[in-house]
Design an enzyme around this catalytic site. Sequence first.
Site, PDB file in Angstrom:
ATOM      1  N   SER A  54      54.681  66.159  39.800  1.00  0.00           N
ATOM      2  CA  SER A  54      54.008  67.369  40.272  1.00  0.00           C
ATOM      3  C   SER A  54      53.375  67.237  41.655  1.00  0.00           C
ATOM      4  O   SER A  54      52.805  68.207  42.163  1.00  0.00           O
ATOM      5  CB  SER A  54      52.946  67.812  39.264  1.00  0.00           C
ATOM      6  OG  SER A  54      53.559  68.451  38.159  1.00  0.00           O
TER       7      SER A  54
ATOM      8  N   LYS B 245      54.335  69.832  44.158  1.00  0.00           N
ATOM      9  CA  LYS B 245      53.609  71.098  44.326  1.00  0.00           C
ATOM     10  C   LYS B 245      52.811  71.134  45.625  1.00  0.00           C
ATOM     11  O   LYS B 245      52.470  72.211  46.117  1.00  0.00           O
ATOM     12  CB  LYS B 245      52.704  71.344  43.122  1.00  0.00           C
ATOM     13  CG  LYS B 245      53.450  71.585  41.813  1.00  0.00           C
ATOM     14  CD  LYS B 245      52.490  71.895  40.688  1.00  0.00           C
ATOM     15  CE  LYS B 245      53.211  72.233  39.387  1.00  0.00           C
ATOM     16  NZ  LYS B 245      53.838  71.081  38.736  1.00  0.00           N
TER      17      LYS B 245
ATOM     18  N   SER C 272      48.311  72.565  37.321  1.00  0.00           N
ATOM     19  CA  SER C 272      49.678  72.089  37.556  1.00  0.00           C
ATOM     20  C   SER C 272      50.706  72.970  36.850  1.00  0.00           C
ATOM     21  O   SER C 272      51.461  72.529  35.983  1.00  0.00           O
ATOM     22  CB  SER C 272      49.822  70.633  37.108  1.00  0.00           C
ATOM     23  OG  SER C 272      50.929  70.021  37.752  1.00  0.00           O
TER      24      SER C 272
END
Length: 493
Positions: free
Chosen positions: A79, A82, A324
């Site tokens: 993640s 991101k 997230s």
Amino acid sequence: MFRKVMRILTAGLLLFACMVPHTHVHVAGKEDRMKDRLSEYLASEEHLQGAAFAIHITEEHSGRTIFEKSADQRMRPASNMKLLTAAAALDELGEEHRFETIVATDGQVKNGQLNGNVYLIGKGDPSLTYEDVQQLASQLHELGIKKINGDIVADDTYFDRERYSEDTTWKDESAYYGAAISALTAAPDSDHDTGTVKVMVEASSPSGKPTVNAVPETDYVSIQNDAVIVSSNEEAELEVKRIHGTNDIVISGSIAAGDSEREWVAVWEPTEYVLHLFQDYVKASGIQVTGTAKTAKAPANRTELLRKQSAPLKELLLPFMKLSNNGHAEMFLKHIGSKEKAGNWEDGINLMENYLSDIQLPKEQMVIRDGSGLSHVNGITARQLTTLLTQIKQESWFPAFKTSLPIAGKAERMVGGTLRNRFVDTELAGKINAKTGTLTGVSSLSGYMETKSGEHVAFSILLNGLLDEEEGPRIEDQILKIVYEELKSMHTN
């Protein structure tokens, strides 16, 4: 063009700054001690044996490297991807951008009757909830419409029909983090896990079957409850799964008496899900509908009846980054890839790569397959991530970006996010703003850390090939504690 020239000039100034000695952090001999401590720890940490790891730590203001280890090795970022998606979305859309959902008609309203179809048009709002859909239905009734002589039509053509990014596995399809992507989709609560229903299982009685409820209440999904209640001293494990290609949810296993569990389950075909909800809410509001419910593109010649706008992007970044949210990442990516045609992954990734090239991150040195980091094929280096983190400080939207990052040790979910239970009751609580990342065998953490003297460092820690990714946060935390302690020592001795 002007913006690109300014970015190149800024990058040049940063490069020049890196060549000039700084005394803010560096103290002769003591920085070597920090490197020695880190190297010793990395060599002795048993959970890193056989694993791959990449680390890059820099002074935030100058970009000067403080510590690096395999910093140019491409790694799976999970993640931490991101970070790139948020930056590209902010740059392309602007922090004040709002997403829209529209109700329109191709007919006319006369004497309380709408003679024509009603279109629910999705424009990629990742924050739309079932309550928003219900409110749109109520507002339709408030317009004085008591009967619709036509169909209710859902239009999700703002995005293409690809529901899953290239490397999504079938095992992820029923999980909230692997939800199907649509320009018209809805979440069951303010966490905004779009395209899901929330299944709540409660074992209020001492035996028998637990009670099951779903939010929102809808017959779009069916729930088969095969779970049993066991005593509180027995080992219990509950499983909530949707059968592939259907909206049949099966609950199995056991739950201890007195316990309750919640699971967010991704639906099959999110557009149909919202259409189903909207149709039910329209009828529940007192509007009679003579036609059917279907999906199609709304005609260009239409009259807008209602418009729902989301909060600005800078506010939507909070659930996206703090919690997230994978679905938001893919929707943002498709949205920025919607210039000439329906939003799609390919165009979104191309636009993201162009932005990254503008800030001196050549796309040829990266592998980008999605916006969330769910793909195990993504490949980013630790140095590329710290370069991103230092370069975007020049952007007008940087405060919104940094605010969206989880803050270590802060208990409130929309502040601490995925770092709320880390660095609690330590000197580092409140001093780290960073994005976490977890996949099978992968753990990552990249962001900013404030030193004891008030200076800031940018860091990226990428761990791949872990036998137990749950050990990753402990390792990352220890690395940062060593850095903090040594930087503190440099200023106090």
